[in-house]
Design a protein around this motif. Sequence first.
Motif, PDB file in Angstrom:
ATOM      1  N   ARG A  28      24.052  23.713  71.702  1.00  0.00           N
ATOM      2  CA  ARG A  28      25.004  24.274  71.394  1.00  0.00           C
ATOM      3  C   ARG A  28      25.293  23.806  69.791  1.00  0.00           C
ATOM      4  N   GLY A  29      25.331  25.022  68.929  1.00  0.00           N
ATOM      5  CA  GLY A  29      25.856  24.902  67.756  1.00  0.00           C
ATOM      6  C   GLY A  29      24.676  24.119  66.778  1.00  0.00           C
ATOM      7  N   GLU A  30      23.489  24.195  67.310  1.00  0.00           N
ATOM      8  CA  GLU A  30      22.430  23.644  66.386  1.00  0.00           C
ATOM      9  C   GLU A  30      21.436  24.867  65.813  1.00  0.00           C
ATOM     10  N   ILE A  31      20.970  24.098  64.703  1.00  0.00           N
ATOM     11  CA  ILE A  31      19.859  24.917  64.189  1.00  0.00           C
ATOM     12  C   ILE A  31      18.357  24.688  64.503  1.00  0.00           C
ATOM     13  N   ALA A  32      17.848  25.572  65.009  1.00  0.00           N
ATOM     14  CA  ALA A  32      16.266  25.120  65.659  1.00  0.00           C
ATOM     15  C   ALA A  32      15.522  26.117  64.835  1.00  0.00           C
ATOM     16  N   PRO A 153      27.846  36.648  69.916  1.00  0.00           N
ATOM     17  CA  PRO A 153      26.482  35.834  70.678  1.00  0.00           C
ATOM     18  C   PRO A 153      27.052  34.247  70.592  1.00  0.00           C
ATOM     19  N   LYS A 154      26.404  33.792  71.675  1.00  0.00           N
ATOM     20  CA  LYS A 154      26.506  32.240  71.568  1.00  0.00           C
ATOM     21  C   LYS A 154      25.089  31.611  71.149  1.00  0.00           C
ATOM     22  N   LEU A 155      24.150  32.643  71.110  1.00  0.00           N
ATOM     23  CA  LEU A 155      22.837  32.284  70.360  1.00  0.00           C
ATOM     24  C   LEU A 155      22.461  33.436  69.620  1.00  0.00           C
ATOM     25  N   LEU A 156      22.276  32.846  68.232  1.00  0.00           N
ATOM     26  CA  LEU A 156      21.790  33.956  67.422  1.00  0.00           C
ATOM     27  C   LEU A 156      20.287  33.666  66.964  1.00  0.00           C
ATOM     28  N   MET A 157      19.394  34.747  67.185  1.00  0.00           N
ATOM     29  CA  MET A 157      18.065  34.624  67.059  1.00  0.00           C
ATOM     30  C   MET A 157      17.723  35.482  65.852  1.00  0.00           C
ATOM     31  N   LEU A 158      17.097  34.662  64.722  1.00  0.00           N
ATOM     32  CA  LEU A 158      16.566  35.422  63.592  1.00  0.00           C
ATOM     33  C   LEU A 158      14.949  35.274  63.433  1.00  0.00           C
ATOM     34  N   ASP A 159      14.358  36.367  63.163  1.00  0.00           N
ATOM     35  CA  ASP A 159      12.904  36.487  63.042  1.00  0.00           C
ATOM     36  C   ASP A 159      12.690  36.672  61.521  1.00  0.00           C
ATOM     37  N   GLU A 160      12.339  35.887  60.839  1.00  0.00           N
ATOM     38  CA  GLU A 160      11.922  35.797  59.414  1.00  0.00           C
ATOM     39  C   GLU A 160      13.122  36.502  58.408  1.00  0.00           C
ATOM     40  N   PRO A 161      14.518  35.696  58.648  1.00  0.00           N
ATOM     41  CA  PRO A 161      15.559  36.349  57.928  1.00  0.00           C
ATOM     42  C   PRO A 161      15.339  36.417  56.585  1.00  0.00           C
ATOM     43  N   THR A 162      14.347  35.722  55.772  1.00  0.00           N
ATOM     44  CA  THR A 162      14.282  35.517  54.501  1.00  0.00           C
ATOM     45  C   THR A 162      13.232  36.441  53.906  1.00  0.00           C
ATOM     46  N   GLU A 179      26.577  27.933  57.968  1.00  0.00           N
ATOM     47  CA  GLU A 179      28.159  28.304  57.897  1.00  0.00           C
ATOM     48  C   GLU A 179      28.500  28.901  59.591  1.00  0.00           C
ATOM     49  N   ILE A 180      27.390  29.786  60.027  1.00  0.00           N
ATOM     50  CA  ILE A 180      27.452  30.244  61.269  1.00  0.00           C
ATOM     51  C   ILE A 180      27.461  29.305  62.365  1.00  0.00           C
ATOM     52  N   ALA A 181      26.338  28.193  62.229  1.00  0.00           N
ATOM     53  CA  ALA A 181      26.336  27.369  63.347  1.00  0.00           C
ATOM     54  C   ALA A 181      27.394  26.385  63.257  1.00  0.00           C
ATOM     55  N   ARG A 182      28.048  26.387  62.168  1.00  0.00           N
ATOM     56  CA  ARG A 182      29.280  25.352  62.176  1.00  0.00           C
ATOM     57  C   ARG A 182      30.183  25.778  63.093  1.00  0.00           C
ATOM     58  N   THR A 183      30.346  27.179  63.129  1.00  0.00           N
ATOM     59  CA  THR A 183      31.216  27.653  64.418  1.00  0.00           C
ATOM     60  C   THR A 183      31.010  27.431  65.780  1.00  0.00           C
ATOM     61  N   GLY A 184      29.810  26.840  66.102  1.00  0.00           N
ATOM     62  CA  GLY A 184      29.566  26.801  67.275  1.00  0.00           C
ATOM     63  C   GLY A 184      28.589  27.572  67.970  1.00  0.00           C
ATOM     64  N   ILE A 185      27.983  28.409  67.138  1.00  0.00           N
ATOM     65  CA  ILE A 185      27.018  29.328  67.350  1.00  0.00           C
ATOM     66  C   ILE A 185      25.767  28.799  67.376  1.00  0.00           C
ATOM     67  N   SER A 186      24.818  28.719  68.352  1.00  0.00           N
ATOM     68  CA  SER A 186      23.375  28.005  68.174  1.00  0.00           C
ATOM     69  C   SER A 186      22.599  29.022  67.455  1.00  0.00           C
ATOM     70  N   ILE A 187      21.656  28.424  66.643  1.00  0.00           N
ATOM     71  CA  ILE A 187      20.763  29.101  65.942  1.00  0.00           C
ATOM     72  C   ILE A 187      19.222  29.138  66.183  1.00  0.00           C
ATOM     73  N   LEU A 188      18.546  29.954  66.397  1.00  0.00           N
ATOM     74  CA  LEU A 188      17.075  29.877  66.805  1.00  0.00           C
ATOM     75  C   LEU A 188      16.290  30.730  65.656  1.00  0.00           C
ATOM     76  N   MET A 189      15.366  30.311  64.709  1.00  0.00           N
ATOM     77  CA  MET A 189      15.012  30.922  63.508  1.00  0.00           C
ATOM     78  C   MET A 189      13.517  30.895  63.457  1.00  0.00           C
ATOM     79  N   VAL A 190      12.840  31.814  63.510  1.00  0.00           N
ATOM     80  CA  VAL A 190      11.358  31.948  62.843  1.00  0.00           C
ATOM     81  C   VAL A 190      11.275  32.053  61.206  1.00  0.00           C
ATOM     82  N   GLU A 191      10.691  31.178  60.764  1.00  0.00           N
ATOM     83  CA  GLU A 191      10.674  31.153  59.119  1.00  0.00           C
ATOM     84  C   GLU A 191       9.222  30.763  58.555  1.00  0.00           C
TER      85      GLU A 191
END
Length: 234
Positions: A28-32, A153-162, A179-191
């Motif tokens: 929870r609230g983690e950026i992976a 969402p509780k989990l936000l998934m981002l595929d190559e956001p940049t 900033e989004i993660a600090r609100t408690g939303i988990s982030i899973l990102m491919v980059e």
Amino acid sequence: MSFLSARAMTGGYGATDILHGCAIAVERGEIAVIVGPNGAGKSTAMKAIFGMLRLREGEVRLDGEPITALSPQERVRRGMGFVPQVNNVFASMSVAENLEMGAFIREDDYSETMEQVFSLFPILYEKRAQAAGELSGGQRQQVAVGRALMTRPKLLMLDEPTAGVSPIVMDELFDKIIEIARTGISILMVEQNARQALNIADKGYVLVQGRNRYTDTGEALLADPEVRRTFLGG
């Protein structure tokens, strides 16, 4: 158990497996962040977690509940938000209409969530009546992320956001992700910008040919000489 737990994922397209026992977990609230060379299976892993790819083996759990058999739409209702790399806005619709589309599953008043999105991305408020297709690449990415946030969402998934944005815009987007993660939303990102992504990551996964090669904190992976030499350009 982790908030998101994807274990022993094996599957691909047709008879060809792209993932081979791949495992991804997010608290929870983690950026992976998932990084690795081209063809490593990064986006395939994201699609499998979101239900766009049927697994031959393995399971996906969200908040302890098995969701392996659920459709992407059902996973959105369970708390997943997914932002694909391309074709992620309705180009002919206005910014405000794009955000409203993100609230399609909601039956409550979503005006407060829209205000939160405008607060996070002020430029979207300024351009709320403008067609999304007329925006810059970085602004379209903000629309796509904002639309996903409208689902709460509780989990936000981002595929190559940049992908395709300037270094300045990339830094701004990464700041917003923090900033989004600090609100408690988990982030899973491919980059693809692995070094910059690992710099903001609580946890990093390096995939090679659909398998986990390295898993550690972002800081530890950046400090690992072998990871730097092989995947980060030295």
